[in-house]
Design an enzyme around this catalytic site. Structure first.
Site, PDB file in Angstrom:
ATOM      1  N   ASP A  21     -13.878   5.156  -8.537  1.00 31.46           N
ATOM      2  CA  ASP A  21     -14.068   6.327  -9.685  1.00 31.46           C
ATOM      3  C   ASP A  21     -15.525   6.557  -9.793  1.00 31.46           C
ATOM      4  O   ASP A  21     -16.456   5.706 -10.278  1.00 31.46           O
ATOM      5  CB  ASP A  21     -13.623   5.448 -10.826  1.00 31.46           C
ATOM      6  N   ASN A  23     -16.692   9.104 -11.669  1.00 30.05           N
ATOM      7  CA  ASN A  23     -17.201  10.080 -13.024  1.00 30.05           C
ATOM      8  C   ASN A  23     -16.776   9.283 -14.231  1.00 30.05           C
ATOM      9  O   ASN A  23     -16.336  10.220 -15.096  1.00 30.05           O
ATOM     10  CB  ASN A  23     -16.544  11.493 -12.493  1.00 30.05           C
ATOM     11  N   ASP A  25     -13.976   8.059 -15.431  1.00 27.69           N
ATOM     12  CA  ASP A  25     -12.526   8.549 -16.207  1.00 27.69           C
ATOM     13  C   ASP A  25     -11.411   7.450 -15.721  1.00 27.69           C
ATOM     14  O   ASP A  25     -10.360   7.597 -16.213  1.00 27.69           O
ATOM     15  CB  ASP A  25     -12.155   9.980 -15.759  1.00 27.69           C
ATOM     16  N   ASP A  29     -11.401   9.068  -7.112  1.00 28.16           N
ATOM     17  CA  ASP A  29     -11.651  10.433  -6.808  1.00 28.16           C
ATOM     18  C   ASP A  29     -12.090  10.699  -5.598  1.00 28.16           C
ATOM     19  O   ASP A  29     -12.578   9.825  -4.840  1.00 28.16           O
ATOM     20  CB  ASP A  29     -12.270  11.069  -8.014  1.00 28.16           C
ATOM     21  N   ASP A  98      -1.558  12.836   3.467  1.00 31.76           N
ATOM     22  CA  ASP A  98      -0.195  12.930   3.323  1.00 31.76           C
ATOM     23  C   ASP A  98       0.613  14.189   3.237  1.00 31.76           C
ATOM     24  O   ASP A  98      -0.237  14.955   2.810  1.00 31.76           O
ATOM     25  CB  ASP A  98       0.428  12.270   1.848  1.00 31.76           C
ATOM     26  N   ASP A 203       5.255  12.089   4.908  1.00 32.28           N
ATOM     27  CA  ASP A 203       5.923  11.178   3.892  1.00 32.28           C
ATOM     28  C   ASP A 203       7.413  11.242   4.005  1.00 32.28           C
ATOM     29  O   ASP A 203       7.866  12.428   4.281  1.00 32.28           O
ATOM     30  CB  ASP A 203       5.529  11.579   2.430  1.00 32.28           C
ATOM     31  N   GLU A 258       6.488   8.264   8.406  1.00 33.71           N
ATOM     32  CA  GLU A 258       7.141   7.235   7.730  1.00 33.71           C
ATOM     33  C   GLU A 258       8.510   7.295   8.054  1.00 33.71           C
ATOM     34  O   GLU A 258       9.236   8.115   7.419  1.00 33.71           O
ATOM     35  CB  GLU A 258       6.723   7.351   6.264  1.00 33.71           C
ATOM     36  N   HIS A 333       0.732   1.008   0.458  1.00 38.42           N
ATOM     37  CA  HIS A 333       0.673   1.283  -1.207  1.00 38.42           C
ATOM     38  C   HIS A 333       2.032   0.950  -1.784  1.00 38.42           C
ATOM     39  O   HIS A 333       2.237   1.208  -3.135  1.00 38.42           O
ATOM     40  CB  HIS A 333       0.154   2.566  -1.610  1.00 38.42           C
ATOM     41  N   ASP A 334       3.182   0.840  -0.955  1.00 32.80           N
ATOM     42  CA  ASP A 334       4.598   0.673  -1.430  1.00 32.80           C
ATOM     43  C   ASP A 334       4.915  -0.934  -1.578  1.00 32.80           C
ATOM     44  O   ASP A 334       6.136  -1.242  -1.568  1.00 32.80           O
ATOM     45  CB  ASP A 334       5.477   1.357  -0.914  1.00 32.80           C
TER      46      ASP A 334
HETATM   47  C1  GLC Z   1       7.120   7.475   0.363  1.00 26.84           C
HETATM   48  C2  GLC Z   1       5.864   6.955  -0.383  1.00 26.84           C
HETATM   49  C3  GLC Z   1       6.324   6.564  -1.555  1.00 26.84           C
HETATM   50  C4  GLC Z   1       6.723   7.819  -2.329  1.00 26.84           C
HETATM   51  C5  GLC Z   1       8.023   8.159  -1.791  1.00 26.84           C
HETATM   52  C6  GLC Z   1       8.382   9.485  -2.245  1.00 26.84           C
HETATM   53  O1  GLC Z   1       7.975   6.399   0.385  1.00 26.84           O
HETATM   54  O2  GLC Z   1       5.003   5.983   0.337  1.00 26.84           O
HETATM   55  O3  GLC Z   1       5.089   6.249  -2.334  1.00 26.84           O
HETATM   56  O4  GLC Z   1       7.125   6.957  -3.755  1.00 26.84           O
HETATM   57  O5  GLC Z   1       7.718   8.462  -0.465  1.00 26.84           O
HETATM   58  O6  GLC Z   1       7.518  10.325  -2.065  1.00 26.84           O
HETATM   59 CA    CA Z   2     -12.388   9.612 -11.649  1.00 23.26          CA
END
Ligand code: GLC
Ligand code: CA
Length: 565
Positions: A21, A23, A25, A29, A98, A203, A258, A333-334
């Site tokens: 981060d 700035n 908040d 970013d 993405d 995605d 993906e 991230h999932d």
């Molecule tokens: C993909 C992303 C996930 C998102 C989903 C819907 O699986 O990795 O984070 O929630 O698509 O866009």
């Molecule tokens: Ca920020």
């Protein structure tokens, strides 16, 4: 063999909300990413995948896009993006973003138009169906469940019909049968490539076609989730071929899709085989759940099934050997954190380094997920309010309300798999808020940031971070570079249920990579090989003589060997 720039890259995934981060908040970013580019370069990274930063109401942290051409103001603006691309390129770092094809936000202008009446121009941009009348009651067109729980249809008051949404209610699915949708998304892709990015992570690409709308029979659930109804169906390939022709190929860009829904090798190759003319690679998930996580009530009972994990590596590495290229990634991230899943906290350094060696010495392009390089762990959730992720909240509610599970058990189950584990702020140092921000962040920092952070590892020769750096240096600039990138891959000792060992070979070198996935001290005899050199180890392996090793718990070693004739 065909060689491409991205085969020689070392990738890193940034989850923008949680990286840095700039700035004050509490939200990461683009300027924050710019600040940390030298950090990434030092680690040996030359390709970054940045999660969605487009204008969004953030129902699903940006995967719900309101405007594909605009940066969300929490992340900065288009100028920041231009600076980021420029500065990254100066450091020889490529950038992929993405490309969200399956859905938009319900606040996207196309959807606002689409729902406003049945005969407007954008109606067919989305998937609309009338409800079914059952005993005078209107119900969803089918009983299909969605990924985030509940039905995959949402009733819309304005036009009195249902729209499809396989993720959240606020993410209506685009209708890829409509050539105008395809043309619009082609424009989006070209626009971003023109701005200077080097490719895309696509995605949910496997979901662009749906089966015919018929109920799933014989289910105990009201809305059973059967992703075969919307995964890897034949028409998806026509759509991806069109994108390839119009967007990817003319720009020689990286396109990594993906691909969920348990693809077979055949199906994965039909996307990403060298002659598929669709994608450069596919992210798959077979190795993410090679343990008993779905059966246990307590994370302490987590057990790795070494043979199952080997089978996954074997399936993909052999299936793609001369036919396509693979990404090498443990998580994203999932997924829950690697250390809490396949590692052992008691053997923090040893297991963290071993897992890195195991994955990144294989054939493919590494993708490190932010924080993995310092061994970040799952978050100790203590109440449902600790969750931010929509799918974790839905899952918890489902367990409590529909499965009638005890709240504390439901919390533990939801915690083990929660996507929020991977999304807590990056742990840069031991200052307040882990050096991620100077104010309270959008998601709690993991309380272990005082012990686990970048600052404490970056100058320590024995840290997990330095091990990652060493692994990538081998891949990028050592004499073994070609062998590691393009050499063949061969699993050995398949029956061994404690050790994963494989060979990388080319005309110049033979490398043998041996990993102990247990807490036991194991002797390992190299029958057909003799040790020439120790290339890299996690300091938990003793070479007894030229063909016998003693591996301590989670011991891991990379050897140059020659055949024992
Ligand atoms: C993909 C992303 C996930 C998102 C989903 C819907 O699986 O990795 O984070 O929630 O698509 O866009
Ligand atoms: Ca920020």
């Amino acid at each position: 063999m065909m060689k491409k720039w991205w085969m020689e890259s070392v990738g890193y995934q940034i989850y923008p909300k949680s990286f840095y981060d700039s700035n004050r908040d509490g939200i990461g970013d683009l300027k924050g990413i710019i600040k940390k580019l030298p950090y990434l370069s030092k680690l040996g990274i030359n390709l970054i995948w940045i999660g969605p930063v487009y204008d969004s109401p953030m129902d699903d942290n940006g995967y719900d896009v309101r405007d594909f051409y605009k940066i969300d103001k929490t992340f900065g603006d288009i100028n920041d993006m231009k600076v980021l691309i420029e500065k990254a390129h100066v450091l020889d770092i490529k950038i992929i973003l993405d490309y969200v094809l399956n859905h938009t936000s319900d606040e996207h202008p196309w959807f606002i138009e689409s729902r406003s009446s049945k005969n407007n121009k954008y109606r067919d941009y989305y998937i609309w169906q009338e409800g079914k009348l059952i005993n005078d009651k209107m119900v969803e067109p089918t009983n299909w469940g969605s990924f985030f729980g509940g039905s995959c249809w949402q009733y819309d008051d304005i036009s009195h019909s249902y729209y499809m949404k396989i993720f959240s209610n606020k993410m209506p699915d685009l209708n890829w049968k409509n050539p105008n949708v395809r043309a619009s998304m082609v424009e989006v892709g070209k626009w971003w490539l023109n701005l200077g990015i080097d490719g895309f992570r696509i995605d949910a690409v496997s979901h662009l076609e749906r089966a015919s709308f018929e109920d799933i029979e014989n289910s105990q659930e009201k809305y059973p989730l059967d992703w075969h109804k919307f995964s890897n169906l034949p028409k998806v390939h026509d759509y991806v071929k069109e994108l390839n022709q119009k967007v990817f190929s003319p720009n020689n860009c990286l396109a990594i899709g993906e691909v969920g829904g348990e693809p077979t090798i055949e199906s994965a190759l039909s996307y990403a085989g060298f002659d598929a003319n669709e994608l450069s690679m596919v992210f798959f998930f077979d190795h993410n759940w090679c343990n008993n996580i779905f059966e246990i009530e307590d994370p302490k009972d987590l057990k790795i099934d070494v043979i199952k994990l080997k089978q996954v590596f074997l399936k993909w590495q052999v299936g793609f050997s001369d036919k396509g290229w693979l990404p090498l990634n443990w998580l994203n991230h999932d997924q829950p954190r690697l250390m809490s899943h396949y590692g052992k906290l008691k053997y923090f350094k040893a297991s963290g380094k071993m897992l890195a060696t195991l994955m990144y010495m294989m054939r493919g392009t590494p993708f490190v997920y932010q924080g993995e390089e310092i061994g970040m762990t799952n978050y100790p959730f203590s109440k449902v309010e600790d969750f931010n992720d929509i799918s974790s909240i839905h899952y918890y509610q489902y367990l409590v309300n529909e499965k009638k599970e005890d709240q504390s058990k439901a919390l533990i189950k939801a915690s083990m798999k929660s996507r929020d584990n991977a999304r807590t702020p990056m742990q840069w140092n031991d200052h307040k808020f882990s050096g991620f921000s100077e104010v309270d962040p959008w998601l709690n920092v993991n309380p272990n940031y005082k012990e686990i952070n970048v600052a404490s590892q970056i100058n320590d020769n024995d840290s997990i971070w330095t091990h990652y750096q060493n692994l990538f240096a081998l891949r990028k600039s050592s004499k073994y570079r070609e062998t590691i990138i393009y050499g063949t891959w061969e699993l050995i000792d398949f029956e061994n249920d404690k050790i994963i060992a494989y060979l990388r070979n080319d005309q110049n070198y033979s490398l043998l990579i041996i990993n102990n996935l247990t807490e036991e001290i194991l002797n390992y005899e190299l029958r057909s090989y003799l040790i020439e050199t120790v290339v890299l180890s996690n300091n938990e392996v003793q070479v007894m003589n030229e063909n016998v090793l003693s591996l301590k718990p989670y011991g891991s070693i990379v050897l140059e060997v020659k055949e024992n004739l």
